[in-house]
Scaffold this active site. Structure first.
Site: not given
Ligand code: GRF
Length: 201
Positions: A84, A103
């Site tokens: 993030l 994303h």
């Molecule tokens: C996913 O929806 C990804 O696209 C976004 O954050 C979420 C991460 O999920 N950037 P995870 O940690 O892979 O379960």
């Protein structure tokens, strides 16, 4: 030659898990390092279960720390999977076109600073868009702005909640991201996927 991959995470790590499951023994790419900016990221446990070295960055904004880890593990490709924060500009410069991000929407719409998690799906629903999906793109110095490599589309259904839409998009992410990584391993660098990866509810 096996492509050596670092996965950067901030949270749960389901996309990391999808990669780890796809990239088993004999695969052309291997996750050799997991980097987290958060000590409480669930993704760290997933890395441990798969015996992949994982580290919590002391200062995720410090390019020197990033580069030391990436060089120590001879990383060829960095995958941001639910990471993030911005990757430091000096790291982007050094690994230009070798960092990808996933994303949970169809960029260029519904991206940019502050557009993550539930907010993305809320915005899609509020817009009335008939579909959403997942995007994998190259990472540059800005949030969600690099060249798009691949997208997977899912429908928005009547009565959808942000959670319901998020789950449908996430299932598409779990197919799209490994597909992009396998294509990158075959080409030796991230490349656009020739065929759209379609997803069905
Ligand atoms: C996913 O929806 C990804 O696209 C976004 O954050 C979420 C991460 O999920 N950037 P995870 O940690 O892979 O379960």
């Amino acid at each position: 030659m096996t492509m050596r991959i670092a996965v950067a995470v901030s949270g749960r790590g389901s996309n990391l898990e999808a990669l780890l499951r796809t990239l088993g023994p004999g695969a052309p790419a291997r996750v050799v390092l997991v980097l987290s900016n958060r000590p409480d990221a669930g993704a760290l446990a997933r890395a441990a279960e798969h015996g992949v070295p994982a580290t919590v960055l002391a200062d995720a904004g410090d390019p020197g720390e990033w580069l030391e880890w990436l060089e120590r593990h001879r990383v060829d490709l960095v995958v941001l999977a639910g990471y993030l924060k911005l990757v430091p500009a000096a790291v982007v410069a050094k690994y230009r076109d070798r960092i990808v991000n996933i994303h949970p929407a169809l960029l260029p719409a519904f991206g940019g600073p502050g557009m993550y998690g539930r907010r993305v799906h809320q915005a899609v629903l509020a817009s009335g868009a008939p579909e959403s999906g997942a995007t994998v793109h190259l990472v540059d110095e800005h949030y969600d702005r690099g060249a798009v490599l691949a997208q997977a589309r899912v429908p928005v259904l009547p009565g959808d909640t942000p959670e319901g839409l998020a789950a449908r998009v996430l299932a598409a992410e779990h197919r799209l991201l490994p597909a992009v990584v396998l294509a990158a391993a075959a080409a030796g660098r991230p490349v656009p996927l020739p065929q759209p990866v379609e997803s069905h509810p």
